[in-house]
Design a protein around this motif. Structure first.
Motif, PDB file in Angstrom:
ATOM      1  N   ASP A  63       0.932  33.880 -18.041  1.00  0.00           N
ATOM      2  CA  ASP A  63       1.151  32.615 -17.333  1.00  0.00           C
ATOM      3  C   ASP A  63       1.913  31.571 -18.135  1.00  0.00           C
ATOM      4  N   ASP A  64       2.152  31.757 -19.426  1.00  0.00           N
ATOM      5  CA  ASP A  64       2.899  30.799 -20.238  1.00  0.00           C
ATOM      6  C   ASP A  64       4.222  31.448 -20.647  1.00  0.00           C
ATOM      7  N   VAL A  65       5.155  31.516 -19.698  1.00  0.00           N
ATOM      8  CA  VAL A  65       6.437  32.177 -19.942  1.00  0.00           C
ATOM      9  C   VAL A  65       7.589  31.329 -19.406  1.00  0.00           C
ATOM     10  N   LYS A  66       8.771  31.645 -19.889  1.00  0.00           N
ATOM     11  CA  LYS A  66       9.994  31.045 -19.366  1.00  0.00           C
ATOM     12  C   LYS A  66      10.940  32.205 -19.062  1.00  0.00           C
ATOM     13  N   CYS A  67      11.026  32.600 -17.799  1.00  0.00           N
ATOM     14  CA  CYS A  67      11.856  33.729 -17.400  1.00  0.00           C
ATOM     15  C   CYS A  67      12.737  33.317 -16.219  1.00  0.00           C
ATOM     16  N   ALA A  68      13.976  33.795 -16.233  1.00  0.00           N
ATOM     17  CA  ALA A  68      14.902  33.450 -15.149  1.00  0.00           C
ATOM     18  C   ALA A  68      15.875  34.599 -14.935  1.00  0.00           C
ATOM     19  N   HIS A  69      16.383  34.677 -13.708  1.00  0.00           N
ATOM     20  CA  HIS A  69      17.437  35.644 -13.415  1.00  0.00           C
ATOM     21  C   HIS A  69      18.331  35.071 -12.323  1.00  0.00           C
ATOM     22  N   GLY A  70      19.565  35.546 -12.305  1.00  0.00           N
ATOM     23  CA  GLY A  70      20.506  35.113 -11.282  1.00  0.00           C
ATOM     24  C   GLY A  70      21.620  36.120 -11.127  1.00  0.00           C
ATOM     25  N   ALA A  71      22.189  36.162  -9.933  1.00  0.00           N
ATOM     26  CA  ALA A  71      23.286  37.086  -9.651  1.00  0.00           C
ATOM     27  C   ALA A  71      24.276  36.431  -8.706  1.00  0.00           C
ATOM     28  N   THR A  72      25.567  36.605  -8.977  1.00  0.00           N
ATOM     29  CA  THR A  72      26.618  36.099  -8.096  1.00  0.00           C
ATOM     30  C   THR A  72      27.713  37.154  -7.959  1.00  0.00           C
ATOM     31  N   VAL A  73      28.371  37.146  -6.819  1.00  0.00           N
ATOM     32  CA  VAL A  73      29.510  38.023  -6.560  1.00  0.00           C
ATOM     33  C   VAL A  73      30.617  37.158  -5.976  1.00  0.00           C
ATOM     34  N   GLY A  74      31.826  37.306  -6.472  1.00  0.00           N
ATOM     35  CA  GLY A  74      32.927  36.494  -5.976  1.00  0.00           C
ATOM     36  C   GLY A  74      34.257  37.203  -6.125  1.00  0.00           C
ATOM     37  N   GLU A  75      35.307  36.431  -5.891  1.00  0.00           N
ATOM     38  CA  GLU A  75      36.665  36.947  -6.049  1.00  0.00           C
ATOM     39  C   GLU A  75      37.474  35.937  -6.832  1.00  0.00           C
ATOM     40  N   LEU A  76      38.671  36.335  -7.258  1.00  0.00           N
ATOM     41  CA  LEU A  76      39.515  35.424  -8.029  1.00  0.00           C
ATOM     42  C   LEU A  76      39.886  34.198  -7.198  1.00  0.00           C
ATOM     43  N   ASP A  77      39.911  33.067  -7.847  1.00  0.00           N
ATOM     44  CA  ASP A  77      40.243  31.796  -7.205  1.00  0.00           C
ATOM     45  C   ASP A  77      41.754  31.725  -6.956  1.00  0.00           C
ATOM     46  N   ARG A  78      42.142  31.560  -5.696  1.00  0.00           N
ATOM     47  CA  ARG A  78      43.577  31.512  -5.343  1.00  0.00           C
ATOM     48  C   ARG A  78      44.277  30.319  -5.989  1.00  0.00           C
ATOM     49  N   ASN A  79      43.579  29.206  -6.144  1.00  0.00           N
ATOM     50  CA  ASN A  79      44.185  28.037  -6.789  1.00  0.00           C
ATOM     51  C   ASN A  79      44.497  28.315  -8.256  1.00  0.00           C
ATOM     52  N   GLN A  80      43.607  29.021  -8.930  1.00  0.00           N
ATOM     53  CA  GLN A  80      43.858  29.375 -10.329  1.00  0.00           C
ATOM     54  C   GLN A  80      45.018  30.359 -10.438  1.00  0.00           C
ATOM     55  N   LEU A  81      45.087  31.308  -9.495  1.00  0.00           N
ATOM     56  CA  LEU A  81      46.217  32.241  -9.490  1.00  0.00           C
ATOM     57  C   LEU A  81      47.533  31.507  -9.252  1.00  0.00           C
ATOM     58  N   PHE A  82      47.521  30.556  -8.318  1.00  0.00           N
ATOM     59  CA  PHE A  82      48.715  29.767  -8.043  1.00  0.00           C
ATOM     60  C   PHE A  82      49.121  28.968  -9.283  1.00  0.00           C
ATOM     61  N   TYR A  83      48.150  28.356  -9.940  1.00  0.00           N
ATOM     62  CA  TYR A  83      48.426  27.566 -11.142  1.00  0.00           C
ATOM     63  C   TYR A  83      49.074  28.432 -12.222  1.00  0.00           C
ATOM     64  N   ALA A  84      48.525  29.640 -12.433  1.00  0.00           N
ATOM     65  CA  ALA A  84      49.081  30.545 -13.438  1.00  0.00           C
ATOM     66  C   ALA A  84      50.505  30.968 -13.064  1.00  0.00           C
ATOM     67  N   ALA A  85      50.736  31.233 -11.760  1.00  0.00           N
ATOM     68  CA  ALA A  85      52.078  31.609 -11.306  1.00  0.00           C
ATOM     69  C   ALA A  85      53.053  30.448 -11.491  1.00  0.00           C
ATOM     70  N   ALA A  86      52.577  29.222 -11.255  1.00  0.00           N
ATOM     71  CA  ALA A  86      53.437  28.042 -11.425  1.00  0.00           C
ATOM     72  C   ALA A  86      53.820  27.840 -12.888  1.00  0.00           C
ATOM     73  N   ARG A  87      53.049  28.420 -13.789  1.00  0.00           N
ATOM     74  CA  ARG A  87      53.346  28.319 -15.225  1.00  0.00           C
ATOM     75  C   ARG A  87      54.177  29.498 -15.709  1.00  0.00           C
ATOM     76  N   GLY A  88      54.644  30.345 -14.770  1.00  0.00           N
ATOM     77  CA  GLY A  88      55.560  31.421 -15.121  1.00  0.00           C
ATOM     78  C   GLY A  88      54.952  32.798 -15.275  1.00  0.00           C
ATOM     79  N   LEU A  89      53.665  32.944 -15.015  1.00  0.00           N
ATOM     80  CA  LEU A  89      53.058  34.278 -15.132  1.00  0.00           C
ATOM     81  C   LEU A  89      53.283  35.075 -13.851  1.00  0.00           C
TER      82      LEU A  89
END
Length: 189
Positions: A122-148
């Motif tokens: 009863d005296d513990v500190k335990c946590a868990h989490g899970a997420t699933v996503g895809e690449l952010d289109r804005n970040q991809l656009f930003y990288a492309a705008a910088r020449g990648l």
């Protein structure tokens, strides 16, 4: 199987890039004041199935465990994490944490995550989490705008997603980071 005695510490880095089927399975028990860390990645392509399965048992008091899992999947790849943290009666002041994140690059890719806690103290500190996503289109656009080009932009963002796993490696042994970088460039293509 790994059994950590009183005050023992273990840190494991794992990279699962099997082309067809790869499985990393760990069973760990922690005595009093033991410390366990797992940093692992599934990088799956095409039709691969990549799995990480863990069972971490806190038997003694004041044990600490950290599991950080990242998956990057394209095509029809399947990446799975099944992780259980068990805290025994009397394993007071246990500190356990699981962090699971997956990045899907194609609609046919599948990420499965099942972080699990079973706590009998009863005296513990335990946590868990899970997420699933895809690449952010804005970040991809930003990288492309910088020449990648698109492949390089995806690879760069994926490296950022996974690279933090290897930050804890001490010394010059960064071979796993280089292998991960190569695998991510193949997945991004």
């Amino acid at each position: 199987q790994l059994s950590l005695g009183e005050g023992a510490k273990a840190r494991i880095f794992a990279l699962n890039t099997a082309a067809t089927y790869g499985r990393v399975e760990l069973e760990v028990s922690l005595a009093a004041d033991a410390d366990f860390e797992l940093y692992a990645a599934n990088i799956g392509t095409d039709i691969s199935t990549n799995e990480i399965v863990t069972n971490v048992r806190h038997i003694g008091e004041r044990g600490r465990s950290r599991q950080v899992i990242r998956s990057v999947l394209n095509g029809k790849a399947v990446g799975s994490y099944l992780g259980k943290v068990e805290v025994a009666r009397g394993a007071q002041q246990t500190d356990g944490e699981q962090s699971v994140k997956a990045m899907l690059l194609d609609r046919g890719a599948t990420a499965n995550a099942k972080p699990e806690l079973e706590i009998f103290a009863d005296d513990v500190k335990c946590a868990h989490g899970a997420t699933v996503g895809e690449l952010d289109r804005n970040q991809l656009f930003y990288a492309a705008a910088r020449g990648l080009d698109p492949v390089s932009a995806r690879a760069l963002l994926l490296e950022g997603f996974v690279a933090g796993l290897w930050d804890e490696i001490e010394g010059d042994d960064q071979g796993i980071a280089e292998l991960a970088r190569e695998a991510l460039h193949k997945v991004a293509a």
